[in-house]
Write an enzyme that holds these catalytic residues in place. Structure first.
Site: not given
Ligand code: AMP
Length: 394
Positions: A37, A200, A352, A375
């Site tokens: 950064r 999520k 990241g 984001g």
């Molecule tokens: P995000 O910040 O929403 O992009 O989510 C990233 C996170 O989702 C990472 O830390 C992954 O470990 C988690 N993740 C992805 N697939 C799975 C899964 N099947 N079960 C649990 N966590 C997950």
């Protein structure tokens, strides 16, 4: 109204306030563990120095929550900037007030002053007008080079530029707007594919809805895929499902059908009995064992997604296909990263996780644009602008 670039502004001998995103990762001993950064802002800072501006740099660092917490001081960041640029960098222990104003008055053309953490004041996060006025006293020209925070209505990226007559963007900001801007005007049939993964549905639903209007294919992976499969009545053992988001997922499935968007969901899964398990099993959508949870996409899904990626002309990817932080569950993300790297499409990723995923797969140099904002890149594509970008206009 077009946004001016720092290179179009008469900055010589002027007090040029550059908002950077120096929110770097630091270990418990206070060592900066990744300087990406800081390095990303150097071209803008170098340009200002070379044009004999009086350079004032301000950033946030960590979450001091409006209090003066010294573990979040910008002093080590200022020292790292001096080291990386091989220049003298002056640090001051505040970012507003009489003392800061005096430091700025003493600044000579070509000198660089780094101010203390903006988030030591609650006014920064509150987009407070009085705090922004105090910052405005320090500058003749305002430059935003902090794309990664420009989705937040913080005083230094929103209220402050609204007060300023002479303002513009730095080189990093300009590159982000140009590259991400290439994704904003696609119509169905243009070959635009989006890959969304991660934890999520709730975090990504805004961008999913917006992408449905422009993509030809939408590939879903990560834990959020299980909520989509649940919406189709598919039960995957004990895998994570956001029960309150099943109806939203169903709405997306129907929306994709109505718009003739190809929605790709996993057809098989790499599963284990817990996140720390050392043994894995592959299940399809109809033979998933009750006591197992999905942690990655399976081999058939990898092939399905890789084939789709090969057909795309433009790809946007955000979020991993599984728990990629663990090698045992990183296969899906890495295989897809290779497929994206080999594809002829222009690819954009952001955040990241995406950066470390591409680095892990060794394909970072094959990606068209890796955004510094997670984001911020999602919100830019969803809204086609950001509060911090709008504030630079007019
Ligand atoms: P995000 O910040 O929403 O992009 O989510 C990233 C996170 O989702 C990472 O830390 C992954 O470990 C988690 N993740 C992805 N697939 C799975 C899964 N099947 N079960 C649990 N966590 C997950």
């Amino acid at each position: 109204m077009a946004i001016k670039s720092i290179k179009d502004l008469a900055i010589r001998e002027k007090r040029v306030f550059i908002r950077t995103d120096f929110n770097v990762p630091m270990d418990k001993k206070g060592n900066i563990t990744d300087t990406t950064r800081i390095e990303a802002a150097i071209p803008t800072i170098r340009h200002a120095i070379e044009h004999n501006a009086r350079v004032i740099i301000a950033s946030h660092f960590g979450r001091p929550d409006g209090e003066r917490k010294m573990e979040y001081s910008m002093e080590p960041v200022a020292a790292k900037l001096a080291e990386l640029m091989d220049i003298e960098v002056i640090f001051f222990e505040d970012c507003i007030g009489m003392g800061t104003q005096q430091m700025v008055r003493d600044l000579k053309p070509g000198q660089v002053l780094v101010l203390e953490n903006l988030r030591f004041y609650p006014g920064e996060g509150d987009n407070d007008g009085a705090f922004a006025k105090d910052l405005a006293k320090l500058c003749d020209i305002y430059i935003n080079d902090a794309f990664g925070v420009s989705h937040r209505k913080n005083a230094s990226v929103h209220a402050l530029p609204l007060l300023m007559e002479t303002k513009g963007m730095g080189f990093l900001m300009e590159k982000e707007i140009t590259e991400l801007g290439k994704l904003l005007h696609f119509k169905r049939g243009d070959g635009f594919t989006a890959i969304l993964g991660g934890a999520k549905v709730s975090d990504k639903i805004g961008i999913i809805r917006s992408l449905l209007d422009s993509v030809d294919a939408l590939i879903i992976g990560g834990a959020m895929a299980y909520t989509f499969l649940a919406a189709k009545g598919i039960k995957l053992g004990s895998s994570l499902v956001e029960k309150d988001k099943v109806s939203v997922a169903l709405e997306v499935i129907k929306g994709a059908e109505a718009r003739k968007v190809k929605l790709l969901l996993p057809v098989d899964h790499l599963a284990a009995t817990g996140i720390d398990a050392t043994e894995t099993k592959v299940f399809g959508n109809d033979d998933f064992a009750d006591n197992y949870l999905g942690f990655d996409i399976g081999p058939k899904t990898i092939k399905l997604y890789a084939d789709e990626v090969a057909k795309a002309k433009t790809i946007f990817w955000n979020g991993p296909m599984g728990v990629f932080e663990k090698d045992i569950f990183a296969k899906g993300s890495i295989a897809l990263a290779h497929a994206v790297g080999e594809a002829t499409a222009f690819t954009v990723t952001g955040g990241g996780d995406s950066v470390s995923m591409m680095n892990k797969a060794g394909v970072a140099d094959k990606i068209g644009h890796i955004s510094t904002g997670g984001g911020a890149s999602l919100e830019f594509i969803r809204d086609k602008t950001l509060p911090g970008v709008e504030a630079l206009k007019g």
